[in-house]
Design an enzyme around this catalytic site. Structure first.
Site, PDB file in Angstrom:
ATOM      1  N   SER A 186       0.783  -1.299   0.019  1.00  0.00           N
ATOM      2  CA  SER A 186       0.155  -0.025  -0.059  1.00  0.00           C
ATOM      3  C   SER A 186       0.923   1.287   0.028  1.00  0.00           C
ATOM      4  CB  SER A 186      -0.901   0.089   1.149  1.00  0.00           C
ATOM      5  OG  SER A 186      -0.160   0.180   2.479  1.00  0.00           O
ATOM      6  N   CYS A 187       2.203   1.167  -0.102  1.00  0.00           N
ATOM      7  CA  CYS A 187       3.058   2.212  -0.161  1.00  0.00           C
ATOM      8  C   CYS A 187       3.002   3.265  -1.055  1.00  0.00           C
ATOM      9  CB  CYS A 187       4.434   2.033   0.086  1.00  0.00           C
ATOM     10  SG  CYS A 187       5.152   0.862  -1.332  1.00  0.00           S
ATOM     11  N   GLY A 188       2.466   2.719  -2.353  1.00  0.00           N
ATOM     12  CA  GLY A 188       2.353   3.584  -3.427  1.00  0.00           C
ATOM     13  C   GLY A 188       3.823   4.137  -4.202  1.00  0.00           C
TER      14      GLY A 188
END
Length: 292
Positions: free
Chosen positions: A127-129
């Site tokens: 989910s760090c993008g």
């Protein structure tokens, strides 16, 4: 290397109610233990000045905590060899549980850890993008074995087909709880050399790499890493740091895991079960015997 044995700290028995068809009944069930582990690094930053830094807190299954800490520091690029580790220990604390959930890695004098790596130069959550290309480039700059000359490896189909069943047969904690991940190292004949389990798939691999690093077995370029679940970018990153050239996952790889395998020329197999698997990347030094 020896296979991992069941730890009594890894499994807890609880009373539950089982429901089947139209009936229910009390039952004593085994569940995987999950507790936080704080990893600290202690080092001299001047001749007589010592500092201790909290590097990470991870949710893990207790057991092999020193291996987990050392493996984490290595795969994150904070240390580059086991010779930099003077000792690992649990600090004294009023509460024994608090003491068991903190591990300190003391570095040798003159060794300054790459603490900037602790600020997440590696991106370990989906989910760090972050930009995938940037992530891969950051690994290339710190991987000890990036330019290591790879050995030619040849594995038979029969050996590959047996790996998933062999891994599961040695997963003591999974057999008891059904809720834990494993990473195992096999030789090219399919013999299990070492296995580690944890509620976190990344922790299981860090424990395994920490063991191999402590035993001076890296790079693992003539071994097969088998993952009990899916192959994420994070796991391929850790494999690349350990010089692993063959990764076989019982689950699916992610797109970025495939990109990273191609970048580091790591053979990546997925859905390895029931006499089948997919080849997502075949390394230039890898060959499968008897494959038509």
């Amino acid at each position: 290397m020896k296979a991992h044995l069941l730890s009594n700290k890894s499994v807890k028995q609880i009373e539950i109610v089982k429901v089947k068809d139209n009936s229910s009944f009390p039952y004593t069930d085994d569940v995987s233990v999950e507790e936080p582990l704080e990893i600290r690094v202690s080092y001299y930053y001047a001749e007589d000045k010592k500092e201790s830094r909290n590097i990470s807190v991870t949710m893990r299954t207790p057991g092999n905590d020193a291996e987990l800490a050392i493996g984490f520091l290595f795969t994150e690029g904070i240390i580059s060899s086991h010779q930099q580790v003077k000792s690992t220990y649990f600090p004294e604390a009023e509460c024994s549980r608090n003491s068991e959930n903190i591990v300190i890695v003391e570095l040798t004098e003159g060794c300054i850890p790459e603490l900037m790596k602790a600020d997440r130069n590696f991106y370990t959550t989906s989910s760090c993008g972050v930009c995938g290309k940037g992530s891969i480039e950051s690994i290339r700059t710190v991987s000890t074995f990036h330019n290591h000359t790879k050995q030619n490896t040849e594995v038979s189909l029969e050996t590959l087909y047996q790996l998933s069943e062999k891994l599961q047969s040695f997963q003591n904690n999974f057999s008891a709880t059904g809720g834990i991940h494993a990473s195992g190292i096999f030789d090219l004949e399919g013999n299990l050399l070492a296995l580690r389990e944890d509620v976190g798939r990344h922790n299981a691999l860090d424990k395994l790499i920490g063991y191999a690093l402590s035993a001076d077995l890296l790079p693992l370029d003539d071994k097969i890493l088998v993952l009990s679940g899916r192959a994420s970018f994070e796991l391929i990153q850790k494999a690349a740091m350990a010089g692993i050239t063959i990764v076989a996952a019982i689950g699916a790889p992610s797109s970025l895991a495939v990109d990273l395998a191609k970048e580091f020329d790591i053979t990546l197999l997925g859905f390895l079960r029931d006499n089948r698997f997919n080849i997502y990347h075949s390394g230039s030094h890898f060959k499968i015997e008897n494959l038509l």
